[in-house]
Design a protein around this motif. Structure first.
Motif, PDB file in Angstrom:
ATOM      1  N   GLU A  34      -8.352   5.379  -9.656  1.00  0.00           N
ATOM      2  CA  GLU A  34      -7.438   4.692  -8.758  1.00  0.00           C
ATOM      3  C   GLU A  34      -8.218   3.859  -7.760  1.00  0.00           C
ATOM      4  O   GLU A  34      -9.404   4.093  -7.540  1.00  0.00           O
ATOM      5  CB  GLU A  34      -6.550   5.691  -8.012  1.00  0.00           C
ATOM      6  N   GLY A  35      -7.530   2.893  -7.156  1.00  0.00           N
ATOM      7  CA  GLY A  35      -8.164   2.096  -6.117  1.00  0.00           C
ATOM      8  C   GLY A  35      -7.455   0.782  -5.871  1.00  0.00           C
ATOM      9  O   GLY A  35      -6.455   0.465  -6.514  1.00  0.00           O
ATOM     10  N   GLU A  36      -8.005   0.022  -4.928  1.00  0.00           N
ATOM     11  CA  GLU A  36      -7.472  -1.286  -4.549  1.00  0.00           C
ATOM     12  C   GLU A  36      -8.203  -2.378  -5.332  1.00  0.00           C
ATOM     13  O   GLU A  36      -9.426  -2.387  -5.391  1.00  0.00           O
ATOM     14  CB  GLU A  36      -7.681  -1.532  -3.053  1.00  0.00           C
ATOM     15  N   LEU A  37      -7.437  -3.269  -5.932  1.00  0.00           N
ATOM     16  CA  LEU A  37      -7.996  -4.418  -6.643  1.00  0.00           C
ATOM     17  C   LEU A  37      -7.212  -5.672  -6.265  1.00  0.00           C
ATOM     18  O   LEU A  37      -6.006  -5.602  -6.014  1.00  0.00           O
ATOM     19  CB  LEU A  37      -7.896  -4.232  -8.167  1.00  0.00           C
ATOM     20  N   THR A  38      -7.899  -6.791  -6.271  1.00  0.00           N
ATOM     21  CA  THR A  38      -7.195  -8.060  -6.132  1.00  0.00           C
ATOM     22  C   THR A  38      -6.581  -8.381  -7.492  1.00  0.00           C
ATOM     23  O   THR A  38      -7.018  -7.843  -8.522  1.00  0.00           O
ATOM     24  CB  THR A  38      -8.157  -9.186  -5.730  1.00  0.00           C
TER      25      THR A  38
END
Length: 86
Positions: A34-38
């Motif tokens: 999981e995580g933040e991506l553009t």
């Protein structure tokens, strides 16, 4: 955007897929990251993953505008925490 990725690939490609996923996301459990991506990072990640995959492999991507729209509850031992202590 906040992304959760789940993959199921042949054992021969598991290491390569995990290595690719960990370049973009945080490992939380076996084949889950999981995580933040553009949007551009997500597009690039999916293109690279597609190159590794073969007929019976799968990659599931759950995307949300923000992590706050998801409720996460961990029962039992958490394998890979996304919390960072400074």
């Amino acid at each position: 955007m906040y992304v959760i990725v789940v993959y199921d690939v042949d054992q021969k490609r598991t290491g390569k897929m995990l290595k690719l996923c960990r370049r973009y996301l945080h490992w939380i459990q076996n084949s889950v990251l999981e995580g933040e991506l553009t949007p551009m990072q997500l597009k690039q990640f999916k293109a690279e993953a597609h190159k590794l995959m073969q007929d019976n492999d799968s990659l599931i991507v759950f995307a949300s505008r923000d992590e706050k729209w998801l409720e996460k509850e961990v029962l039992g031992a958490e394998r890979g925490s996304t919390d960072t202590f400074l």
